[in-house]
Structures are given as structure tokens and as C-alpha cells.
Motif scaffolding. Structure first.
Motif, short mmCIF file in Angstrom:
data_model
loop_
_atom_site.label_atom_id
_atom_site.label_comp_id
_atom_site.label_asym_id
_atom_site.label_seq_id
_atom_site.Cartn_x
_atom_site.Cartn_y
_atom_site.Cartn_z
N GLY A 1 0.81 -1.21 0.00
CA GLY A 1 0.00 0.00 0.00
C GLY A 1 0.85 1.26 0.00
N LEU A 2 1.92 1.25 0.77
CA LEU A 2 2.81 2.40 0.82
C LEU A 2 3.53 2.61 -0.51
CD1 LEU A 2 3.99 4.63 2.58
CD2 LEU A 2 5.78 3.03 3.25
N ILE A 3 3.96 1.52 -1.14
CA ILE A 3 4.63 1.63 -2.44
C ILE A 3 3.68 2.18 -3.49
CG2 ILE A 3 5.62 0.28 -4.33
CD1 ILE A 3 6.85 -1.54 -2.17
N SER B 1 -3.95 8.67 -10.33
CA SER B 1 -4.89 8.70 -9.21
C SER B 1 -5.35 7.32 -8.77
CB SER B 1 -6.09 9.57 -9.56
OG SER B 1 -6.77 9.03 -10.66
N ILE B 2 -5.44 6.35 -9.69
CA ILE B 2 -5.91 5.02 -9.30
C ILE B 2 -4.90 4.33 -8.38
CG2 ILE B 2 -4.98 3.82 -11.34
CD1 ILE B 2 -8.35 3.10 -9.66
N LEU B 3 -3.60 4.54 -8.61
CA LEU B 3 -2.59 3.98 -7.71
C LEU B 3 -2.67 4.63 -6.34
CD1 LEU B 3 0.59 3.62 -9.94
CD2 LEU B 3 -0.98 1.84 -9.19
N TRP B 4 -2.94 5.91 -6.32
CA TRP B 4 -3.08 6.66 -5.06
C TRP B 4 -4.26 6.09 -4.26
CZ3 TRP B 4 -0.56 10.25 -2.31
CH2 TRP B 4 -1.27 11.01 -1.40
N THR B 5 -5.38 5.86 -4.94
CA THR B 5 -6.58 5.35 -4.27
C THR B 5 -6.38 3.92 -3.77
OG1 THR B 5 -7.92 6.72 -5.73
CG2 THR B 5 -9.05 4.94 -4.57
N VAL B 6 -5.82 3.06 -4.61
CA VAL B 6 -5.58 1.68 -4.20
C VAL B 6 -4.56 1.62 -3.06
CG1 VAL B 6 -4.67 -0.54 -4.98
CG2 VAL B 6 -6.23 0.73 -6.44
N GLY B 7 -3.56 2.48 -3.09
CA GLY B 7 -2.57 2.52 -2.03
C GLY B 7 -3.18 2.89 -0.69
N ILE B 8 -4.08 3.87 -0.69
CA ILE B 8 -4.75 4.27 0.56
C ILE B 8 -5.62 3.13 1.08
CG2 ILE B 8 -6.52 5.81 1.50
CD1 ILE B 8 -5.37 8.00 -0.29
N ILE B 9 -6.35 2.48 0.17
CA ILE B 9 -7.21 1.37 0.59
C ILE B 9 -6.39 0.24 1.19
CG2 ILE B 9 -8.76 -0.43 -0.29
CD1 ILE B 9 -9.79 1.69 -2.28
N LEU B 10 -5.28 -0.12 0.55
CA LEU B 10 -4.44 -1.20 1.08
C LEU B 10 -3.80 -0.83 2.41
CD1 LEU B 10 -2.66 -2.65 -2.08
CD2 LEU B 10 -4.50 -3.65 -0.73
N LEU B 11 -3.43 0.44 2.57
CA LEU B 11 -2.88 0.87 3.85
C LEU B 11 -3.91 0.75 4.97
CD1 LEU B 11 -0.72 4.02 3.09
CD2 LEU B 11 0.03 1.90 4.14
N VAL B 12 -5.13 1.14 4.70
CA VAL B 12 -6.18 1.06 5.73
C VAL B 12 -6.50 -0.39 6.08
CG1 VAL B 12 -8.62 1.55 6.16
CG2 VAL B 12 -7.17 3.30 5.15
N ILE B 13 -6.63 -1.24 5.06
CA ILE B 13 -6.92 -2.65 5.32
C ILE B 13 -5.75 -3.32 6.04
CG2 ILE B 13 -7.28 -4.90 4.22
CD1 ILE B 13 -8.89 -3.41 2.07
N ALA C 1 -3.50 -1.90 7.97
CA ALA C 1 -3.42 -1.41 9.35
C ALA C 1 -4.49 -2.06 10.22
CB ALA C 1 -3.57 0.11 9.36
N ALA C 2 -5.69 -2.22 9.67
CA ALA C 2 -6.76 -2.87 10.44
C ALA C 2 -6.41 -4.32 10.75
CB ALA C 2 -8.07 -2.79 9.67
N LEU C 3 -5.90 -5.04 9.76
CA LEU C 3 -5.50 -6.44 10.00
C LEU C 3 -4.35 -6.53 11.00
CD1 LEU C 3 -5.69 -7.97 6.42
CD2 LEU C 3 -7.21 -8.40 8.35
N TRP C 4 -3.44 -5.59 10.94
CA TRP C 4 -2.31 -5.59 11.87
C TRP C 4 -2.78 -5.36 13.30
CZ3 TRP C 4 0.62 -0.94 13.62
CH2 TRP C 4 1.73 -1.29 14.38
#
Length: 51
Positions: free
Chosen positions: A5-7, A18-30, A32-35
Motif C-alpha cells: 500500500g505504501l509503495i 490517481s488510481i494507484l493513489w486510491t488503491v494505495g490508501i485502501i491497502l494501507l487502511v486494510i 493497518a486494520a489487519l495488523w
């Protein structure tokens, strides 16, 4: 998932895609929640640890 997500977030920001930006934010949130849930010792998907 956090690293991916950070990459994607950084690539989307640097390349102005913008699509990479959006997917990156979504992966970071998911990620972090799993962690957070995984660090409390709860089962996630029937597993206690993710390797």
C-alpha cells in the motif's frame, strides 16, 4: 499489505496516477486494520498468525 500500500501510494503520488493513489490508501487502511486486530490475538480468517 502495508508495504504494498505504501509503495502504490508513493508511486501514485510521484507519477500523478490517481488510481494507484486510491488503491494505495485502501491497502494501507486494510493492512493497518489487519495488523491491529492480529496483534490483539484474535483469529483472522481462522488463523492466529499471518506469515
Amino acid at each position: 499489505m502495508l508495504v504494498l500500500g505504501l509503495i502504490l501510494l508513493l508511486l501514485g503520488f510521484l507519477l500523478h496516477i490517481s488510481i494507484l493513489w486510491t488503491v494505495g490508501i485502501i491497502l494501507l487502511v486494510i493492512g493497518a486494520a489487519l495488523w491491529v486486530v492480529g496483534s490483539t490475538g484474535r483469529l483472522i480468517g481462522g488463523r492466529r498468525h499471518w506469515y
